[in-house]
Design a protein around this motif. Structure first.
Motif, PDB file in Angstrom:
ATOM      1  N   ARG A   1       0.815  -1.219   0.000  1.00 31.39           N
ATOM      2  CA  ARG A   1       0.000   0.000   0.000  1.00 31.39           C
ATOM      3  C   ARG A   1       0.851   1.274   0.000  1.00 31.39           C
ATOM      4  O   ARG A   1       0.490   2.281   0.591  1.00 31.39           O
ATOM      5  CB  ARG A   1      -0.965   0.015   1.199  1.00 31.39           C
ATOM      6  CG  ARG A   1      -1.872  -1.217   1.343  1.00 31.39           C
ATOM      7  CD  ARG A   1      -2.877  -1.343   0.221  1.00 31.39           C
ATOM      8  NE  ARG A   1      -3.764  -2.483   0.413  1.00 31.39           N
ATOM      9  CZ  ARG A   1      -5.020  -2.415   0.873  1.00 31.39           C
ATOM     10  NH1 ARG A   1      -5.529  -1.230   1.171  1.00 31.39           N
ATOM     11  NH2 ARG A   1      -5.754  -3.500   1.023  1.00 31.39           N
ATOM     12  N   SER A   2       2.002   1.224  -0.651  1.00 27.92           N
ATOM     13  CA  SER A   2       2.900   2.380  -0.679  1.00 27.92           C
ATOM     14  C   SER A   2       2.959   3.075  -2.030  1.00 27.92           C
ATOM     15  O   SER A   2       3.716   4.034  -2.198  1.00 27.92           O
ATOM     16  CB  SER A   2       4.321   1.962  -0.272  1.00 27.92           C
ATOM     17  OG  SER A   2       4.365   1.519   1.064  1.00 27.92           O
ATOM     18  N   GLY A   3       2.207   2.598  -3.012  1.00 25.57           N
ATOM     19  CA  GLY A   3       2.210   3.230  -4.330  1.00 25.57           C
ATOM     20  C   GLY A   3       3.109   2.560  -5.340  1.00 25.57           C
ATOM     21  O   GLY A   3       3.434   3.157  -6.372  1.00 25.57           O
TER      22      GLY A   3
ATOM     23  N   SER B   1      -4.569   0.236   4.418  1.00 23.14           N
ATOM     24  CA  SER B   1      -4.683  -1.201   4.656  1.00 23.14           C
ATOM     25  C   SER B   1      -6.010  -1.576   5.304  1.00 23.14           C
ATOM     26  O   SER B   1      -6.351  -2.763   5.365  1.00 23.14           O
ATOM     27  CB  SER B   1      -3.527  -1.684   5.547  1.00 23.14           C
ATOM     28  OG  SER B   1      -2.298  -1.542   4.881  1.00 23.14           O
ATOM     29  N   ARG B   2      -6.759  -0.582   5.792  1.00 30.52           N
ATOM     30  CA  ARG B   2      -8.066  -0.850   6.386  1.00 30.52           C
ATOM     31  C   ARG B   2      -9.200  -0.698   5.371  1.00 30.52           C
ATOM     32  O   ARG B   2     -10.341  -1.040   5.660  1.00 30.52           O
ATOM     33  CB  ARG B   2      -8.313   0.105   7.556  1.00 30.52           C
ATOM     34  CG  ARG B   2      -7.348  -0.069   8.721  1.00 30.52           C
ATOM     35  CD  ARG B   2      -7.598  -1.363   9.460  1.00 30.52           C
ATOM     36  NE  ARG B   2      -8.869  -1.339  10.183  1.00 30.52           N
ATOM     37  CZ  ARG B   2      -9.397  -2.389  10.806  1.00 30.52           C
ATOM     38  NH1 ARG B   2      -8.779  -3.549  10.759  1.00 30.52           N
ATOM     39  NH2 ARG B   2     -10.539  -2.285  11.447  1.00 30.52           N
TER      40      ARG B   2
ATOM     41  N   GLU C   1     -13.796 -11.298  -4.001  1.00 25.51           N
ATOM     42  CA  GLU C   1     -12.753 -11.415  -2.987  1.00 25.51           C
ATOM     43  C   GLU C   1     -12.124 -10.048  -2.770  1.00 25.51           C
ATOM     44  O   GLU C   1     -11.838  -9.330  -3.724  1.00 25.51           O
ATOM     45  CB  GLU C   1     -11.695 -12.436  -3.398  1.00 25.51           C
ATOM     46  CG  GLU C   1     -10.635 -12.652  -2.326  1.00 25.51           C
ATOM     47  CD  GLU C   1      -9.734 -13.834  -2.609  1.00 25.51           C
ATOM     48  OE1 GLU C   1      -8.521 -13.723  -2.347  1.00 25.51           O
ATOM     49  OE2 GLU C   1     -10.237 -14.862  -3.092  1.00 25.51           O
ATOM     50  N   ALA C   2     -11.908  -9.694  -1.507  1.00 24.19           N
ATOM     51  CA  ALA C   2     -11.342  -8.395  -1.177  1.00 24.19           C
ATOM     52  C   ALA C   2      -9.846  -8.496  -0.920  1.00 24.19           C
ATOM     53  O   ALA C   2      -9.334  -9.570  -0.566  1.00 24.19           O
ATOM     54  CB  ALA C   2     -12.040  -7.819   0.055  1.00 24.19           C
ATOM     55  N   MET C   3      -9.158  -7.380  -1.105  1.00 24.86           N
ATOM     56  CA  MET C   3      -7.744  -7.323  -0.741  1.00 24.86           C
ATOM     57  C   MET C   3      -7.610  -7.494   0.770  1.00 24.86           C
ATOM     58  O   MET C   3      -8.506  -7.104   1.530  1.00 24.86           O
ATOM     59  CB  MET C   3      -7.147  -5.983  -1.177  1.00 24.86           C
ATOM     60  CG  MET C   3      -7.118  -5.772  -2.672  1.00 24.86           C
ATOM     61  SD  MET C   3      -6.533  -4.112  -3.151  1.00 24.86           S
ATOM     62  CE  MET C   3      -4.805  -4.210  -2.612  1.00 24.86           C
ATOM     63  N   PRO C   4      -6.508  -8.093   1.235  1.00 21.65           N
ATOM     64  CA  PRO C   4      -6.337  -8.296   2.678  1.00 21.65           C
ATOM     65  C   PRO C   4      -6.353  -6.969   3.436  1.00 21.65           C
ATOM     66  O   PRO C   4      -5.861  -5.955   2.935  1.00 21.65           O
ATOM     67  CB  PRO C   4      -4.967  -8.975   2.779  1.00 21.65           C
ATOM     68  CG  PRO C   4      -4.705  -9.540   1.429  1.00 21.65           C
ATOM     69  CD  PRO C   4      -5.381  -8.623   0.461  1.00 21.65           C
ATOM     70  N   ILE C   5      -6.933  -6.988   4.612  1.00 15.77           N
ATOM     71  CA  ILE C   5      -6.910  -5.809   5.471  1.00 15.77           C
ATOM     72  C   ILE C   5      -6.115  -6.141   6.735  1.00 15.77           C
ATOM     73  O   ILE C   5      -6.032  -7.295   7.153  1.00 15.77           O
ATOM     74  CB  ILE C   5      -8.322  -5.321   5.841  1.00 15.77           C
ATOM     75  CG1 ILE C   5      -9.103  -6.401   6.598  1.00 15.77           C
ATOM     76  CG2 ILE C   5      -9.098  -4.910   4.595  1.00 15.77           C
ATOM     77  CD1 ILE C   5     -10.446  -5.921   7.115  1.00 15.77           C
TER      78      ILE C   5
ATOM     79  N   TRP D   1      -1.474  -2.142  14.281  1.00 21.52           N
ATOM     80  CA  TRP D   1      -0.242  -2.711  14.817  1.00 21.52           C
ATOM     81  C   TRP D   1       0.390  -3.689  13.828  1.00 21.52           C
ATOM     82  O   TRP D   1       1.609  -3.678  13.631  1.00 21.52           O
ATOM     83  CB  TRP D   1      -0.511  -3.404  16.153  1.00 21.52           C
ATOM     84  CG  TRP D   1      -0.642  -2.445  17.297  1.00 21.52           C
ATOM     85  CD1 TRP D   1      -1.784  -2.065  17.921  1.00 21.52           C
ATOM     86  CD2 TRP D   1       0.416  -1.713  17.934  1.00 21.52           C
ATOM     87  NE1 TRP D   1      -1.516  -1.139  18.908  1.00 21.52           N
ATOM     88  CE2 TRP D   1      -0.181  -0.910  18.946  1.00 21.52           C
ATOM     89  CE3 TRP D   1       1.787  -1.662  17.752  1.00 21.52           C
ATOM     90  CZ2 TRP D   1       0.566  -0.078  19.769  1.00 21.52           C
ATOM     91  CZ3 TRP D   1       2.543  -0.826  18.579  1.00 21.52           C
ATOM     92  CH2 TRP D   1       1.930  -0.045  19.568  1.00 21.52           C
ATOM     93  N   ALA D   2      -0.436  -4.540  13.231  1.00 22.67           N
ATOM     94  CA  ALA D   2       0.092  -5.504  12.253  1.00 22.67           C
ATOM     95  C   ALA D   2       0.694  -4.782  11.053  1.00 22.67           C
ATOM     96  O   ALA D   2       1.754  -5.162  10.545  1.00 22.67           O
ATOM     97  CB  ALA D   2      -1.018  -6.457  11.801  1.00 22.67           C
ATOM     98  N   CYS D   3       0.023  -3.728  10.602  1.00 22.00           N
ATOM     99  CA  CYS D   3       0.521  -2.972   9.462  1.00 22.00           C
ATOM    100  C   CYS D   3       1.831  -2.266   9.808  1.00 22.00           C
ATOM    101  O   CYS D   3       2.774  -2.246   9.009  1.00 22.00           O
ATOM    102  CB  CYS D   3      -0.526  -1.961   9.009  1.00 22.00           C
ATOM    103  SG  CYS D   3      -0.066  -1.071   7.525  1.00 22.00           S
TER     104      CYS D   3
END
Length: 328
Positions: free
Chosen positions: A31-33, A188-189, A202-206, A210-212
């Motif tokens: 998720r950084s581009g 990521s949320r 199906e969705a991208m993982p969220i 803390w995990a992120c």
């Protein structure tokens, strides 16, 4: 691996057989581009966007997910040509399960010391050599079919970048892409559908904050190890990229040794369909590209989540110029 047909036609299709294959490897946290940067570099003459090639064996050859051009991988003309060029068979006939297992065994965190060492156990060295040979066939065929000079691989994971660099078969130019970890955690949320999986929803993982934050720190902490084994290394930020895409690309291409490449006007860039593997849904975009900063997190992210992520990542945040009240 080659579907029962002996030999590979790559030696005749890849004229620089035996020479290191040039790869621009975009390394970042998720998720950084990275997909945006991949597409922008791939839009330049001489460069071929590959997407997240780390997942090609499982998601593309195995699951037949959609190519970036919108066609199922097994039916995409580009990948049909690549597969036949590299392995002598169509993608649907390629038995890739063993390659998936081999890759997983090399990417395990316990293998990082062996990837860095000059002397390795014989069994590990044999695995690395075998996987490197398969990748050499694949990446060489991509260049042969695309008729470009350099592959752009936005696989992100620094362990995969180390594997590429340590096989001795690739000239790996690392572009380390950073993004404010609070923006990454907020992204990521978000619930986003994965359009490459066309046969079901199906969705991208969220991930939680803390995990992120832990993943962001782990990925970025490994970048120094990857940089030490790369042909070249530069670091850019997502925030710089969207503010001055032409300037960032000029810097990346110059460090890559491609100062002779004529940079297309970023103000009027149009994306042609790309044959990419995995990545952000924007890899399916084509036509005029609007480049704008995604900073919704500044207003919409909960304060406690912002503080939690900052507390978990502050040493690297400070190193990269990110501050509690904004970006330096």
């Amino acid at each position: 691996m080659r579907g029962g047909q002996g030999g590979s036609p790559l030696s005749s299709a890849w004229p620089r057989r035996g020479a290191p294959i040039p790869v621009v490897f975009i390394a970042s946290a998720p998720r950084s581009g990275s997909t945006l940067l991949d597409r922008l570099i791939g839009a330049q003459d001489g460069f071929c966007s590959g997407g997240e090639l780390r997942f090609v064996w499982e998601r593309s050859f195995g699951e037949n997910q959609l190519c970036g051009c919108g066609a199922p991988f097994h039916e995409c003309r580009f990948w049909l040509s690549v597969s036949r060029c590299a392995f002598g068979v169509a993608p649907r006939l390629l038995e890739g399960a063993a390659t998936v297992q081999l890759q997983a065994s090399l990417e395990h965190r316990r293998c990082v010391p062996w990837l860095l060492a000059e002397h390795r156990p014989a069994a590990f060295a044999a695995k690395l050599s075998a996987f490197g040979e398969v990748l050499e066939h694949l990446y060489g065929a991509i260049l042969a079919v695309s008729e470009e000079r350099v592959i752009v691989d936005s696989s992100k994971d620094p362990r995969y970048g180390l594997i590429l660099a340590r096989t001795g078969r690739f000239q790996v130019h690392v572009v380390h892409l950073t993004r404010d970890p609070r923006a990454v955690a907020f992204s990521s949320r978000r619930l986003r559908r994965r359009p490459e999986i066309a046969w079901r929803e199906e969705a991208m993982p969220i991930e939680g904050p803390w995990a992120c934050a832990a993943r962001w720190s782990a990925h970025n902490a490994l970048m120094g190890l990857l940089a030490s084994r790369a042909a070249s290394y530069c670091r850019v930020s997502y925030e710089q990229l969207v503010a001055n895409p032409g300037g960032v690309l000029s810097s990346v291409l110059a460090r890559h040794g491609s100062a002779d490449v004529e940079l297309r006007d970023m103000a009027g860039v149009e994306l042609a369909p790309a044959h990419t593997v995995s990545g952000n849904p924007m890899r399916f975009a084509s036509g005029p590209l609007e480049i704008r900063l995604d900073d919704e997190w500044r207003e919409a992210m909960r304060r406690r989540d912002r503080l939690s992520v900052a507390a978990a990542t502050w040493p690297l945040m400070a190193r990269y110029g990110y501050r509690l009240r904004g970006v330096q």
